[in-house]
Motif scaffolding. Structure first.
Motif, PDB file in Angstrom:
ATOM      1  N   VAL A  26       0.833  -1.144   0.055  1.00  0.00           N
ATOM      2  CA  VAL A  26       0.019   0.078  -0.058  1.00  0.00           C
ATOM      3  C   VAL A  26       0.786   1.325   0.007  1.00  0.00           C
ATOM      4  O   VAL A  26       1.935   1.241   0.606  1.00  0.00           O
ATOM      5  N   THR A  69      -3.144   1.064  -3.813  1.00  0.00           N
ATOM      6  CA  THR A  69      -3.134  -0.308  -3.222  1.00  0.00           C
ATOM      7  C   THR A  69      -2.838  -1.328  -4.177  1.00  0.00           C
ATOM      8  O   THR A  69      -3.368  -1.274  -5.118  1.00  0.00           O
ATOM      9  N   SER A  78      -7.834  -1.466   2.458  1.00  0.00           N
ATOM     10  CA  SER A  78      -6.839  -0.744   2.949  1.00  0.00           C
ATOM     11  C   SER A  78      -7.231   0.825   3.395  1.00  0.00           C
ATOM     12  O   SER A  78      -6.710   1.530   4.195  1.00  0.00           O
ATOM     13  N   GLY A 126      -3.103  -0.262   5.508  1.00  0.00           N
ATOM     14  CA  GLY A 126      -3.484   1.050   5.029  1.00  0.00           C
ATOM     15  C   GLY A 126      -3.308   2.258   6.288  1.00  0.00           C
ATOM     16  O   GLY A 126      -2.663   3.182   5.823  1.00  0.00           O
ATOM     17  N   ALA A 149       2.385   0.037  -3.152  1.00  0.00           N
ATOM     18  CA  ALA A 149       1.695  -0.386  -4.154  1.00  0.00           C
ATOM     19  C   ALA A 149       2.369  -1.133  -5.400  1.00  0.00           C
ATOM     20  O   ALA A 149       1.749  -1.759  -6.119  1.00  0.00           O
TER      21      ALA A 149
END
Length: 326
Positions: A26, A69, A78, A126, A149
């Motif tokens: 993420v 993400t 997230s 997240g 990500a």
């Protein structure tokens, strides 16, 4: 630093997991409070969250965080973690008893690239990425390549590793335009010299391209956040996000396919006032800024390709466009 964090107040945080079936992560872009934002989604297979809230006709004009993400649609959870972090920091739209953070998100397809199709980002990742962004401080260096990500990103129909790239452009009037890209494209990079020509030569023939792509390598998405220190309203942010897609199309061939969910966000911190003394001056200022945004996106995407490093997992080998040490 030639990165999105050259825009004062913009911070970036990455969290990723690699190994034991994992190859995903993420990235959170955290702007200062009061930042205006919008989005333009043009890919045929997008995975997004809260993008409708960024329409110029809606109630709230500001953005509290942008989540990029892995994990396809599953990874969008997230954003809940980033939203919780923002609520704890009292960042958001004030309502009785709390705030409601505006946290749009978009996902790339990287399911199974680490070997386990269920190894995908969750709300805790997240939250951690948002906290990491805040802790990084202003004007911090942005990690690039196989991070956040971009950890499970690939390009050129799964032939090569993709990743995170960033860039910035400073204009004469003090306006700074930066971009960060998660490069996970069906297409191949354009403009990187002989290597990119080789990538294009190796892609399937036009007859084969016409058929449905084979998962997981055939499912993709390039995600971008453009940031500027200029004063823009939501409609102008929307137009800036739209201009970013021009840079995406210049950097990747093909782009915006049915198998890509290409999405560009644009945020404006409002520190520098554009020349709006006349209508002609306003138009010239916006055209100059949005042209710079397109170029910043192009450069960020190519940077993501060059920064990516080779990876071998249970799902296969993903060589780098430029091997380590070259």
């Amino acid at each position: 630093m030639n990165s999105i964090t050259d825009v004062a107040g913009i911070r970036v945080g990455h969290v990723q997991r690699v190994g034991e079936g994992w190859l995903s992560g993420v990235t959170v872009v955290l702007p200062p409070p009061g930042t205006v934002g919008s989005v333009d989604v043009r890919g045929g297979g997008p995975g997004t969250h809260e993008t409708d809230a960024l329409d110029p006709t809606t109630l709230v004009s500001t953005v509290d965080a942008v989540v990029l993400t892995g994990g396809s649609a599953f990874g969008l959870v997230s954003a809940t973690g980033a939203q919780l972090w923002c609520e704890e920091q009292e960042r958001g739209f004030a309502v009785p008893g709390t705030v409601v953070p505006i946290v749009p998100a978009a996902a790339i397809f990287d399911l199974g690239r680490g070997g386990d199709v269920k190894a995908r980002p969750d709300a805790d990742m997240g939250y951690q990425a948002a906290a990491a962004a805040f802790a990084s401080g202003d004007h911090a260096a942005v990690e690039r390549g196989n991070v956040g990500a971009g950890t499970g990103a690939v390009i050129a129909r799964g032939q090569y590793k993709g990743g995170v790239g960033t860039s910035s452009i400073e204009l004469d009037d003090g306006v700074v335009v930066g971009a960060i890209a998660i490069v996970n494209a069906l297409g191949s990079p354009v403009g990187l010299g002989p290597g990119s020509a080789r990538l294009r030569e190796e892609r399937p023939s036009a007859q084969r391209v016409a058929g449905p792509p084979a998962p997981p390598q055939g499912l993709n998405t390039t995600l971008v956040v453009i940031a500027t220190n200029a004063v823009l309203d939501v409609a102008e942010c929307k137009r800036t996000a739209s201009s970013g897609h021009a840079g995406l199309a210049r950097a990747l061939d093909p782009s915006h396919t049915l198998a890509d969910g290409d999405t560009v966000f644009a945020v404006a911190t409002g520190a520098v006032v554009l020349d709006r003394s006349t209508e002609q001056a306003r138009q010239a200022s916006l055209i100059t800024l949005q042209s710079a945004a397109a170029e910043a996106v192009r450069l960020a995407i190519l940077d993501g390709v060059l920064a990516a490093q080779a990876v071998s997992t249970a799902a296969g080998d993903f060589p780098a466009y430029r091997p380590a040490g070259e």
